[in-house]
Design an enzyme around this catalytic site. Sequence first.
Site, short mmCIF file in Angstrom:
data_model
loop_
_atom_site.label_atom_id
_atom_site.label_comp_id
_atom_site.label_asym_id
_atom_site.label_seq_id
_atom_site.Cartn_x
_atom_site.Cartn_y
_atom_site.Cartn_z
N ASP A 1 3.60 2.48 6.23
CA ASP A 1 4.83 2.49 5.42
C ASP A 1 6.07 2.19 6.26
O ASP A 1 6.08 1.25 7.04
CB ASP A 1 4.97 3.83 4.69
CG ASP A 1 3.89 4.09 3.67
OD1 ASP A 1 3.26 3.13 3.21
OD2 ASP A 1 3.64 5.26 3.36
N HIS B 1 -4.42 5.27 0.05
CA HIS B 1 -3.31 4.92 0.91
C HIS B 1 -3.26 5.76 2.18
O HIS B 1 -2.80 5.30 3.22
CB HIS B 1 -2.01 5.07 0.13
CG HIS B 1 -0.81 4.57 0.86
ND1 HIS B 1 -0.66 3.26 1.24
CD2 HIS B 1 0.31 5.21 1.30
CE1 HIS B 1 0.49 3.11 1.86
NE2 HIS B 1 1.10 4.27 1.93
#
Length: 322
Positions: free
Chosen positions: A102, A300
């Site tokens: 991220d 994720h």
Amino acid sequence: MTAEWAHRFARINGLDVHYVEQGSGPLVVLLHGFPHLWFSWRHQIGPIAEAGFRVVAPDMRGMGRTSAPRDHREYDVGAITGDLLGLLDHLGAEQAIFSGLDFGMFSAYDLAHLHPERVAALIGLQNPFINRTAKPPLTLAAESGREHFDHIHYFSEPGVADRDLDAAPREFLRKVFHALSGEADFLVSWRHPPGTTYIDALPEPPPLPWPWLSEAELELYVENYSAGGFTGGLNWYRVGDLRWEQRKAYVRRRIAVPYFFIGSENDIDLAVWHGDEPLKRFHEHYEDVRGVRILEGAGHLMQMERPGEVNAVLLEYLATLV
């Protein structure tokens, strides 16, 4: 878990920075996103160190025990790359291998564009490149948010998400970690109308412990975000348009340093936020792509969900660099 972690604190780029360190050898820096901490790399630090590397995992600007400027403009490209350059200087390192997820990985991509001499290699997790969007990200989020709940749009208004998340950190963290995992469908949140809070939009998770997260592990996140609040992490979203403008100068150039990637089959970011068929577009962004691996089933948060598989690929990649 390991007793070999060393918690350290330093004054870097105007911040009080907390980082965890283990091992000696070539430097590997692990960078987290939101709402994470250095602790999201708890399964990677020890094995990488034991393979002959010096591993450093900082709490990124605004999160954990690192300073959190209130002004979102203090989270722009210059500030964050300055943090990474300052960290390397503090550690006495000319270069590091950077890996991350991220915002952490995007920060490493910025550094590789702007200061490639300080980056020995990149190992991207889930987020394969900086998106080249036609519109600024907060504009795109606002358009989406007029149709249905959109967490980026919800985060963009100062004070709103801060208030909601600060009031219920345990509920938010429990829900968002589950929603991002391979056991849930994050896009359920999009079925809610505009004006919904993130906590209400997220699906209800099963009771802890989960196979990959214990109550004690969640409590460490809750403790840190209860102490520092969520504003610092939210500021990474609020500066999105400014970063988008700053990246215009280089985002269409290819990164020259060695590049590796690890993704997972059930990752929401790969499915939604990187355009059509991102796994076929690495060579648009990198000159030297050396490895791409996709793990089956994981979501994720694969470095927590499937640490053994992730570590095996990380160590395989790292072994080719030394």
